[in-house]
Design a protein around this motif. Structure first.
Motif, PDB file in Angstrom:
ATOM      1  N   TYR A  87       0.838  -1.206   0.000  1.00 24.51           N
ATOM      2  CA  TYR A  87       0.000   0.000   0.000  1.00 24.51           C
ATOM      3  C   TYR A  87       0.872   1.254   0.000  1.00 24.51           C
ATOM      4  O   TYR A  87       0.598   2.217  -0.723  1.00 24.51           O
ATOM      5  CB  TYR A  87      -0.933   0.023   1.208  1.00 24.51           C
ATOM      6  CG  TYR A  87      -2.190  -0.779   1.030  1.00 24.51           C
ATOM      7  CD1 TYR A  87      -3.145  -0.437   0.075  1.00 24.51           C
ATOM      8  CD2 TYR A  87      -2.441  -1.888   1.828  1.00 24.51           C
ATOM      9  CE1 TYR A  87      -4.306  -1.173  -0.082  1.00 24.51           C
ATOM     10  CE2 TYR A  87      -3.605  -2.641   1.677  1.00 24.51           C
ATOM     11  CZ  TYR A  87      -4.535  -2.273   0.717  1.00 24.51           C
ATOM     12  OH  TYR A  87      -5.684  -2.999   0.562  1.00 24.51           O
ATOM     13  N   ASP A  88       1.929   1.256   0.802  1.00 23.13           N
ATOM     14  CA  ASP A  88       2.805   2.424   0.872  1.00 23.13           C
ATOM     15  C   ASP A  88       3.463   2.713  -0.472  1.00 23.13           C
ATOM     16  O   ASP A  88       3.621   3.870  -0.860  1.00 23.13           O
ATOM     17  CB  ASP A  88       3.858   2.242   1.962  1.00 23.13           C
ATOM     18  CG  ASP A  88       3.277   2.342   3.368  1.00 23.13           C
ATOM     19  OD1 ASP A  88       2.153   2.874   3.518  1.00 23.13           O
ATOM     20  OD2 ASP A  88       3.939   1.861   4.310  1.00 23.13           O
ATOM     21  N   LEU A  91       0.886   4.455  -2.539  1.00 21.63           N
ATOM     22  CA  LEU A  91       0.586   5.803  -2.066  1.00 21.63           C
ATOM     23  C   LEU A  91       1.717   6.790  -2.354  1.00 21.63           C
ATOM     24  O   LEU A  91       1.492   8.000  -2.348  1.00 21.63           O
ATOM     25  CB  LEU A  91       0.245   5.776  -0.579  1.00 21.63           C
ATOM     26  CG  LEU A  91      -1.116   5.166  -0.274  1.00 21.63           C
ATOM     27  CD1 LEU A  91      -1.261   4.862   1.216  1.00 21.63           C
ATOM     28  CD2 LEU A  91      -2.251   6.084  -0.751  1.00 21.63           C
ATOM     29  N   SER A  95      -2.109   9.743  -4.619  1.00 19.90           N
ATOM     30  CA  SER A  95      -2.819  10.013  -3.376  1.00 19.90           C
ATOM     31  C   SER A  95      -4.306   9.762  -3.623  1.00 19.90           C
ATOM     32  O   SER A  95      -4.974  10.574  -4.258  1.00 19.90           O
ATOM     33  CB  SER A  95      -2.582  11.455  -2.938  1.00 19.90           C
ATOM     34  OG  SER A  95      -3.334  11.716  -1.785  1.00 19.90           O
ATOM     35  N   GLU A 100      -5.826   5.073   0.808  1.00 18.21           N
ATOM     36  CA  GLU A 100      -5.238   5.418   2.106  1.00 18.21           C
ATOM     37  C   GLU A 100      -6.096   4.882   3.249  1.00 18.21           C
ATOM     38  O   GLU A 100      -5.581   4.425   4.272  1.00 18.21           O
ATOM     39  CB  GLU A 100      -5.068   6.926   2.215  1.00 18.21           C
ATOM     40  CG  GLU A 100      -4.223   7.342   3.380  1.00 18.21           C
ATOM     41  CD  GLU A 100      -3.862   8.816   3.375  1.00 18.21           C
ATOM     42  OE1 GLU A 100      -3.159   9.218   4.311  1.00 18.21           O
ATOM     43  OE2 GLU A 100      -4.280   9.557   2.469  1.00 18.21           O
ATOM     44  N   ARG A 103      -5.454   1.140   3.547  1.00 20.85           N
ATOM     45  CA  ARG A 103      -4.143   0.951   4.174  1.00 20.85           C
ATOM     46  C   ARG A 103      -4.237   1.195   5.680  1.00 20.85           C
ATOM     47  O   ARG A 103      -3.718   0.439   6.493  1.00 20.85           O
ATOM     48  CB  ARG A 103      -3.137   1.915   3.535  1.00 20.85           C
ATOM     49  CG  ARG A 103      -1.704   1.678   3.999  1.00 20.85           C
ATOM     50  CD  ARG A 103      -1.238   2.830   4.870  1.00 20.85           C
ATOM     51  NE  ARG A 103       0.156   2.618   5.237  1.00 20.85           N
ATOM     52  CZ  ARG A 103       0.544   2.365   6.485  1.00 20.85           C
ATOM     53  NH1 ARG A 103      -0.325   2.295   7.473  1.00 20.85           N
ATOM     54  NH2 ARG A 103       1.811   2.172   6.769  1.00 20.85           N
ATOM     55  N   THR A 104      -4.941   2.258   6.062  1.00 23.07           N
ATOM     56  CA  THR A 104      -5.049   2.615   7.470  1.00 23.07           C
ATOM     57  C   THR A 104      -5.876   1.591   8.234  1.00 23.07           C
ATOM     58  O   THR A 104      -5.560   1.252   9.380  1.00 23.07           O
ATOM     59  CB  THR A 104      -5.619   4.039   7.613  1.00 23.07           C
ATOM     60  OG1 THR A 104      -4.800   4.936   6.841  1.00 23.07           O
ATOM     61  CG2 THR A 104      -5.630   4.487   9.049  1.00 23.07           C
ATOM     62  N   VAL A 133      -5.136   9.911  10.625  1.00 23.60           N
ATOM     63  CA  VAL A 133      -5.365   9.741   9.183  1.00 23.60           C
ATOM     64  C   VAL A 133      -6.863   9.736   8.881  1.00 23.60           C
ATOM     65  O   VAL A 133      -7.330  10.442   7.979  1.00 23.60           O
ATOM     66  CB  VAL A 133      -4.700   8.452   8.657  1.00 23.60           C
ATOM     67  CG1 VAL A 133      -5.118   8.169   7.212  1.00 23.60           C
ATOM     68  CG2 VAL A 133      -3.191   8.538   8.777  1.00 23.60           C
TER      69      VAL A 133
END
Length: 195
Positions: A87-88, A91, A95, A100, A103-104, A133
């Motif tokens: 995921y990072d 990202l 964006s 995000e 992922r979070t 986030v």
């Protein structure tokens, strides 16, 4: 065909979810792992494939959840770490709020795994970071996914604090979770998860 492979992997992930829901854990694991292998082989042929990378991240996250439910915490942590890494990578190049958020959400699951393993301080730090986030994503955005993520994260923070006997600190987080779920229930009265 890369699109067909990605769609097949999405279907396999959903099938793994069904097996997990039916407590057929061996079948869930093999189905998720098959999806991982399909996407990994596609990435080996085309490292720029965003869809393959996202499906691979999703399958790894599902393996992390499954292994956590089975008490296989080392395997779970490895799967979550690989999912978050993927995921990072995505990202860094784009964006996308929903990406995000996914992922979070996985970072929250990883933090709860750390709590199960007794790493409470690290778990709380990661949960607080996730709350920041989700707060940012939900600010001025009508998508209920972000507010729901924030509510879930606040509830998890409260649960971790209660587990540590820090009830006074937990109350504020629990109240905020209840408030957020109430907002969601008011805004989306026909959506059962918020009722």
């Amino acid at each position: 065909d890369p699109e067909l492979q990605a769609e097949t992997s999405r279907a396999m992930i959903r099938l793994g979810d069904v097996f997990r829901g039916l407590s057929k854990y061996d079948l869930a694991e093999s189905t998720y792992e098959d999806a991982v292998q399909r996407m990994q082989s596609q990435l080996d042929g085309d490292a720029s494939s965003k869809d393959a990378r996202l499906q691979l991240a999703s399958a790894q996250a599902k393996l992390g959840l499954l292994h956590s439910e089975l008490g296989e915490y080392d395997e779970s942590l490895r799967s979550y770490d690989e999912s978050l890494r993927l995921y990072d990578e995505q990202l860094k190049t784009q964006s996308v709020p929903l990406l995000e958020s996914e992922r979070t959400g996985n970072a929250v699951n990883r933090a709860m795994l750390l709590n199960k393993r007794g790493n409470t301080d690290e778990a709380l730090a990661q949960l607080e970071a996730a709350a920041v986030v989700f707060q940012r994503l939900s600010a001025g955005n009508e998508n209920p996914t972000f507010l729901s993520g924030l509510a879930m994260t606040k509830a998890n923070i409260a649960n971790v604090l209660i587990g540590e006997g820090r009830n006074g600190e937990a109350i504020a987080h629990a109240r905020e979770a209840v408030r957020l779920y109430s907002v969601l229930a008011d805004k989306f009265p026909d959506h059962p998860p918020y009722l």
